[in-house]
Motif scaffolding. Sequence first.
Motif, mmCIF file in Angstrom:
data_model
loop_
_atom_site.group_PDB
_atom_site.id
_atom_site.type_symbol
_atom_site.label_atom_id
_atom_site.label_comp_id
_atom_site.label_asym_id
_atom_site.label_seq_id
_atom_site.Cartn_x
_atom_site.Cartn_y
_atom_site.Cartn_z
ATOM 1 N N ILE A 199 0.838 -1.202 0.000
ATOM 2 C CA ILE A 199 0.000 0.000 0.000
ATOM 3 C C ILE A 199 0.871 1.249 0.000
ATOM 4 O O ILE A 199 0.603 2.227 -0.719
ATOM 5 C CB ILE A 199 -0.941 -0.002 1.212
ATOM 6 C CG1 ILE A 199 -1.944 -1.163 1.108
ATOM 7 C CG2 ILE A 199 -1.677 1.337 1.330
ATOM 8 C CD1 ILE A 199 -2.845 -1.295 2.320
ATOM 9 N N VAL A 200 1.929 1.213 0.798
ATOM 10 C CA VAL A 200 2.852 2.350 0.855
ATOM 11 C C VAL A 200 3.502 2.577 -0.508
ATOM 12 O O VAL A 200 3.600 3.716 -0.985
ATOM 13 C CB VAL A 200 3.935 2.114 1.931
ATOM 14 C CG1 VAL A 200 4.933 3.261 1.942
ATOM 15 C CG2 VAL A 200 3.294 1.959 3.311
ATOM 16 N N ILE A 201 3.937 1.507 -1.142
ATOM 17 C CA ILE A 201 4.570 1.617 -2.462
ATOM 18 C C ILE A 201 3.583 2.147 -3.496
ATOM 19 O O ILE A 201 3.938 2.963 -4.361
ATOM 20 C CB ILE A 201 5.141 0.253 -2.894
ATOM 21 C CG1 ILE A 201 6.300 -0.143 -1.975
ATOM 22 C CG2 ILE A 201 5.607 0.298 -4.349
ATOM 23 C CD1 ILE A 201 6.821 -1.538 -2.208
ATOM 24 N N ALA A 202 2.330 1.721 -3.408
ATOM 25 C CA ALA A 202 1.304 2.206 -4.330
ATOM 26 C C ALA A 202 1.104 3.711 -4.169
ATOM 27 O O ALA A 202 0.905 4.430 -5.157
ATOM 28 C CB ALA A 202 -0.004 1.463 -4.098
ATOM 29 N N ASN A 203 1.173 4.200 -2.942
ATOM 30 C CA ASN A 203 1.058 5.637 -2.697
ATOM 31 C C ASN A 203 2.223 6.399 -3.330
ATOM 32 O O ASN A 203 2.038 7.502 -3.865
ATOM 33 C CB ASN A 203 1.005 5.917 -1.201
ATOM 34 C CG ASN A 203 -0.298 5.480 -0.555
ATOM 35 O OD1 ASN A 203 -1.310 5.343 -1.241
ATOM 36 N ND2 ASN A 203 -0.276 5.269 0.744
ATOM 37 N N ILE A 204 3.413 5.814 -3.263
ATOM 38 C CA ILE A 204 4.586 6.435 -3.890
ATOM 39 C C ILE A 204 4.394 6.527 -5.393
ATOM 40 O O ILE A 204 4.653 7.567 -6.010
ATOM 41 C CB ILE A 204 5.862 5.633 -3.547
ATOM 42 C CG1 ILE A 204 6.164 5.708 -2.050
ATOM 43 C CG2 ILE A 204 7.050 6.146 -4.361
ATOM 44 C CD1 ILE A 204 7.310 4.817 -1.608
ATOM 45 N N ASP A 205 3.944 5.453 -5.988
ATOM 46 C CA ASP A 205 3.730 5.432 -7.441
ATOM 47 C C ASP A 205 2.690 6.473 -7.863
ATOM 48 O O ASP A 205 2.862 7.164 -8.874
ATOM 49 C CB ASP A 205 3.293 4.033 -7.892
ATOM 50 C CG ASP A 205 4.405 3.007 -7.759
ATOM 51 O OD1 ASP A 205 5.577 3.415 -7.732
ATOM 52 O OD2 ASP A 205 4.094 1.803 -7.677
ATOM 53 N N ARG A 206 1.618 6.592 -7.094
ATOM 54 C CA ARG A 206 0.581 7.580 -7.415
ATOM 55 C C ARG A 206 1.133 8.999 -7.310
ATOM 56 O O ARG A 206 0.775 9.883 -8.096
ATOM 57 C CB ARG A 206 -0.623 7.410 -6.478
ATOM 58 C CG ARG A 206 -1.580 6.315 -6.910
ATOM 59 C CD ARG A 206 -2.894 6.415 -6.158
ATOM 60 N NE ARG A 206 -2.728 6.130 -4.743
ATOM 61 C CZ ARG A 206 -2.813 4.919 -4.206
ATOM 62 N NH1 ARG A 206 -3.050 3.870 -4.975
ATOM 63 N NH2 ARG A 206 -2.654 4.739 -2.917
ATOM 64 N N HIS A 207 2.029 9.196 -6.349
ATOM 65 C CA HIS A 207 2.636 10.523 -6.182
ATOM 66 C C HIS A 207 3.428 10.912 -7.425
ATOM 67 O O HIS A 207 3.289 12.037 -7.930
ATOM 68 C CB HIS A 207 3.557 10.519 -4.966
ATOM 69 C CG HIS A 207 4.313 11.796 -4.776
ATOM 70 N ND1 HIS A 207 3.719 12.944 -4.307
ATOM 71 C CD2 HIS A 207 5.614 12.103 -5.014
ATOM 72 C CE1 HIS A 207 4.621 13.902 -4.257
ATOM 73 N NE2 HIS A 207 5.771 13.429 -4.672
#
Length: 215
Positions: A199-207
Amino acid sequence: MKSTKFDRKKHIYKSEAFVELVKDAVRFFNGTPVHTLPHAEAFLGTGVYALYYTGHNTHYYRYAELNRLAYNYPIYVGKAVPKGWRQSRISDSTINQSRELCNRLKEHSRNITLGADLDLAEFRCRFVIFEDESSDMISTIEAALIKLSQPLWNVALDGFGNHDPGKGRYGQAKSDWDVIHPGRIWAERCNGIPKEESIVIANIDRHFQSIGEQL
């Protein structure tokens, strides 16, 4: 005294002079020299700073591309205010200066060194020292820089600037930053349930997708 009818327009403050002052401070900030971490020389003062990533970490390599020609995209923006500032708004002066800014950069250097998959040599920093009455602008300029540049470690991956919560306060979950970069001993003592790494990595990608849309 008789109460007057509410008129919202009479409560709104606007100042073009203030807007231009903030823009001028941001322009000055972006023109300051860039240094390695940790900063080689100790210095006095408080102010605002930014950290820039230039390496090839799986999650952050795009920063190296964005900052290839100039350091325009910080991964983190922060402030160092005078001691006692929150209680009495003491302004840092040339007569009574602290080392808050220098110490904050050293603290961040230690945290980066402890964090897994991070190399301190791949980071750079720049900063502005605010003295006397101008030190009251520190929080305003920090907020302006975050709004303009949307640093990842400020807006999408929280926790880098956290401190040890202390004994008896480890019931909270460790931060997203500590999920991705384990290594800080006090963070490992936090026994709350953190976010899943995916989930944390997905947030980074969206950023980074949102940054790409703005370019």
